[in-house]
Design a protein around this motif. Sequence first.
Motif, short mmCIF file in Angstrom:
data_model
loop_
_atom_site.label_atom_id
_atom_site.label_comp_id
_atom_site.label_asym_id
_atom_site.label_seq_id
_atom_site.Cartn_x
_atom_site.Cartn_y
_atom_site.Cartn_z
N ASP A 65 -0.90 7.66 5.64
CA ASP A 65 -1.43 8.97 5.20
C ASP A 65 -2.92 8.76 5.40
N HIS A 76 -0.15 4.09 0.74
CA HIS A 76 -0.48 5.12 1.69
C HIS A 76 -0.30 4.56 3.10
N ASP A 135 0.56 -1.05 -0.07
CA ASP A 135 0.07 -0.03 0.06
C ASP A 135 0.95 1.31 -0.03
N VAL A 165 -10.10 8.67 6.72
CA VAL A 165 -10.68 9.14 5.63
C VAL A 165 -12.27 9.54 6.04
N HIS A 184 -5.88 9.22 3.10
CA HIS A 184 -6.19 7.98 2.02
C HIS A 184 -6.64 6.73 3.09
N ARG A 185 -5.93 6.62 4.44
CA ARG A 185 -6.33 5.52 5.11
C ARG A 185 -6.75 5.76 6.71
#
Length: 187
Positions: A82, A62, A60, A89, A85-86
């Motif tokens: 991040d 992110h 991954d 969100v 993105h993870r």
Amino acid sequence: MTPTTGSPTDIGPLTLRPLDPLKDAESLHGWVTHPKAAYWMMQDATLVDVERAYMEITADEHHHALLGLHRGAPAFLMEYYDPAHRELVGLYEPQPGDIGMHFLVAPTDQPVHGFTRAVITAVVAHLFEDPAVRRVVVEPDVSNTAVHALNEAVGFVPEREIVKPEKKALLSFCTREQFAAATGVAV
């Protein structure tokens, strides 16, 4: 292997290396299924489950995992992600320079006083080595009072409770300045 400093005790250096999902799975399996790792939410995971989960993280862009070593032996796990993105969100508005973090200290029969605090200090210092990182974000379970105290000790400030699919979490942030003021570690 990245040497890491900033230990609040004289436990010796902590180092980090990229996690190898297959090579490290057996150690990780013992850690994440241990009763002390209940907040990791992998209590019933099989060895194959752990391999798969960390293969997904490794692939991954992110989400990343590093294995922490103490005196050359595996001793803790660090994940960073991040939050745009993870994990977070839609649960808060990420700012440029935000990075999310999780850490897990391996269970031991011979605990070293101050070790877990040294680990979180080293983990946050490692994240701030990246000049693009302006703020570290954590979202521990609201009932995990031990990690709340550790977070506070290194400069995290709780913002609010959030509801994630798997838990009710305490969203907290730590800036470089808050980390340096709390730990004395220059970043």
